[in-house]
Design an enzyme around this catalytic site. Structure first.
Site, short mmCIF file in Angstrom:
data_model
loop_
_atom_site.label_atom_id
_atom_site.label_comp_id
_atom_site.label_asym_id
_atom_site.label_seq_id
_atom_site.Cartn_x
_atom_site.Cartn_y
_atom_site.Cartn_z
N GLY A 35 7.24 5.14 7.82
CA GLY A 35 6.43 6.29 7.92
C GLY A 35 6.59 7.24 9.14
O GLY A 35 7.73 6.92 9.84
N GLU A 64 10.35 1.57 10.24
CA GLU A 64 11.53 2.78 9.92
C GLU A 64 10.59 3.86 9.97
O GLU A 64 9.84 4.29 9.41
CB GLU A 64 11.77 2.58 8.23
N GLU A 67 -1.21 7.37 -0.29
CA GLU A 67 -2.39 7.91 -1.16
C GLU A 67 -1.86 9.26 -1.84
O GLU A 67 -2.49 9.59 -2.70
CB GLU A 67 -3.59 8.31 -0.17
N LYS A 76 0.80 -1.30 0.02
CA LYS A 76 -0.23 -0.16 0.12
C LYS A 76 0.75 1.41 -0.01
O LYS A 76 1.44 1.62 0.90
CB LYS A 76 -0.99 -0.01 1.22
N CYS A 86 13.51 11.38 6.32
CA CYS A 86 13.76 10.76 7.55
C CYS A 86 15.15 11.10 8.17
O CYS A 86 15.47 11.27 9.22
CB CYS A 86 13.39 9.41 7.56
N GLU A 135 10.21 16.43 14.80
CA GLU A 135 10.69 16.00 13.34
C GLU A 135 10.02 17.29 12.57
O GLU A 135 8.62 17.13 12.09
CB GLU A 135 10.18 14.61 12.68
#
Ligand code: NAD
Length: 506
Positions: free
Chosen positions: A243, A265, A193, A190, A299, A399
């Site tokens: 994600g 991750e 989106e 997946k 990341c 972040e």
């Protein structure tokens, strides 16, 4: 006028019809009853129209992967046969770089030169994984006595759900999928989106490369319901997710119902530590690269720089001067180094961190607001350097995921290590010094999955990647990346008929 380098709209014609994204289930392309449009974050026009999956679509993807796994068509294929398919995929990726890179740029807003690099670099991950497919070995134990032999077998773990984010859609898919396939697993993928199309293109290449139907299934859609089904379904043996840390935690909870394996991750708040004896010109360039690469939506973004007090003012001034020369603007221009921000909502979040830091006493040395790019309707953020940041500020801890550098200072190596480790995250860290002892001591004491000394963000398929603390669990790429997708089985064998009976027969 802004003293920054801005590249205006190229005026390049965009595709007139949006790319159509469908699910790939059991080898067949399946249109969605509902679709969703993706508007290019740089250009403000619709560039793709994708199926918006339902829970039933996700369940169909899992069923197809389960059936393919249990059939043995891939899970029991030889390493040679698996490697042959992975190598063909690598060749096909290289033959399709332009097509995939264009859509990646249109959906994500990243510069076309970086999309090309991401897609062509991904081919190397497939080639490396192909080499591992022929090197899956366990152990043997020949020291258990004359009548026993022990064998430790490695087997594919089973059906793997692969859930990916929007920031490096094709690269991150390629950090996972070829390794899962090399191990003999079947998958349900997946993508985000917001950036589904390069994953759909990957599906086309997998079919062309001769991967058997059902071995890789793609279900498009949102976290709810598609991602949630993939994370919780009892017929799934493992979830590999890249994600945000928040969604990673939700996936762990969802997966716990059937105690499936979870590899995560997640985010980072990665420090670069600058000692006075470093090659400061090279360090300043690497800090500039580390914060603006992929607009900071990375990341591995080097979003905290920790500079020794003696050189802090001059170093921050140098990074600020370099920041003015980084080319922000139309991602379709070959010279653009930083493109658009993924969404207006995300741009607002980035700006909020800067405003909050200023309210708490930090200073904006450069930028600090949206950037207008002549001729483009999308959202861009200025290169931003924030100095006078203290460790308690949100900009030093969270972040930000934007082109925003937080600058802090330290006096001693102990203090630098303490500051670097003062974070919920532990993904990557960098140290700059000409003294190898300083670099090694920092590398050994810092809590991070990857440490760069006198460089930033160099990576290789051979070198494993992953996070400490809330940056994740498990490892990707390298040999460890393959091992994640393998289950371990012990076979204890008695040789001959020498087993003493347990029952005392009369
Ligand atoms: P995200 O967590 O919002 O979404 C990632 C994926 O999870 C998407 O496909 C999304 O649809 C899906 N998802 C959302 N809710 C879900 C749920 N409840 N169950 C299952 N799936 C769900 O992340 P993002 O905004 O797409 O990406 C940015 C984040 O990714 C940043 O935090 C970044 O640090 C992280 N990231 C980490 C690495 C790494 O290797 N450590 C690499 C790239 C990005």
């Amino acid at each position: 006028m802004l003293d920054m380098t801005v590249i205006a709209a190229t005026g390049q014609a965009l595709p007139t019809t949006p790319f159509e994204g469908r699910h790939l289930i059991g080898g067949a392309w399946v249109a969605g009853s509902v679709t969703v449009d993706r508007v290019s974050p740089a250009h403000g026009v619709v560039v793709s129209r994708s199926a918006l999956g339902t829970a039933a679509d996700a369940e169909a993807g899992v069923a197809a992967a389960r059936a393919a796994f249990d059939s043995g068509v891939w899970s029991r294929a030889t390493g040679k046969a698996r490697a042959a398919v992975l190598l063909r995929v690598a060749d096909l990726i290289e033959a399709n770089v332009e097509r995939i890179a264009l859509l990646e740029t249109l959906e994500s807003g990243k510069p076309i030169s970086q999309s090309r690099g991401e897609v062509s670099g991904a081919a190397d991950l497939w080639r490396y994984a192909a080499s591992l497919a022929r090197n899956i070995t366990g152990d043997s134990h020949n020291t258990l006595g004359p009548d026993m032999l022990g064998v430790i077998l490695k087997e594919p773990i089973g059906v793997v759900s692969v859930i990916t984010p929007w920031n490096f859609p094709f690269w991150i898919l390629s950090q996972k999928l070829p390794f899962a396939l090399a191990a003999g697993c079947t998958c349900v993928v997946k993508p985000s989106e917001m950036t589904p199309s390069s994953t759909v293109m990957m599906g086309e290449l997998l079919i062309e490369a001769g991967l058997p139907a059902g071995v890789v299934n793609i279900v498009l859609g949102e976290g709810q319901p598609v991602g949630a089904v993939l994370a919780s379904h009892p017929d799934v043996d493992m979830v590999t997710f890249t994600g945000s840390t928040a969604v990673g935690k939700a996936i762990s909870v969802a997966a716990s119902g059937s105690l499936k394996k979870v590899a995560l991750e997640l985010g980072g708040k990665n420090p670069q530590v600058i000692f006075p004896d470093a090659d400061l010109e090279s360090a300043a360039d690497a800090v500039t690269f580390g914060i603006y690469f992929n607009a900071g939506e990375c990341c591995n973004s080097g979003s905290r720089v920790l500079v020794h007090e003696d050189i802090a003012e001059a170093f921050v001034a140098r990074v600020t001067a370099l920041s003015r020369q980084v080319a922000f603007g139309d991602p379709l221009h070959p010279d653009t180094q930083v493109g658009a921000i993924i969404s207006l909502v995300h741009q607002g979040k980035i700006d909020g961190y800067v405003k909050d830091a200023v309210a708490a006493g930090a200073k904006v040395a450069l930028g600090g607001g949206p950037l207008m790019v002549p001729g483009l309707a999308g959202q861009f953020y200025q290169p931003t350097v924030v100095s006078g940041v203290t460790p308690d500020m949100a900009i030093a801890r969270d972040e930000v995921f934007g082109p925003v550098l937080a600058c802090l200072t330290f006096r001693t190596l102990d203090e630098a290590v303490a500051l670097a480790n003062d974070a919920a995250y532990g993904l990557s860290a960098g140290v700059w010094s000409e003294n190898v002892h300083t670099c090694l001591e920092f590398a050994r004491r810092v809590q991070a999955g990857t440490i760069w000394t006198n460089t930033w963000m160099d990576g290789f398929p051979e070198m494993t990647f992953g996070g400490f603390k809330q940056s994740g669990q498990g490892r990707e790429i390298g040999r460890y990346g393959l091992e994640e997708f393998l289950e371990v089985k012990t076979v204890a064998m008695r040789i001959g008929r020498t087993r003493p009976n347990w029952v005392k027969t009369h």
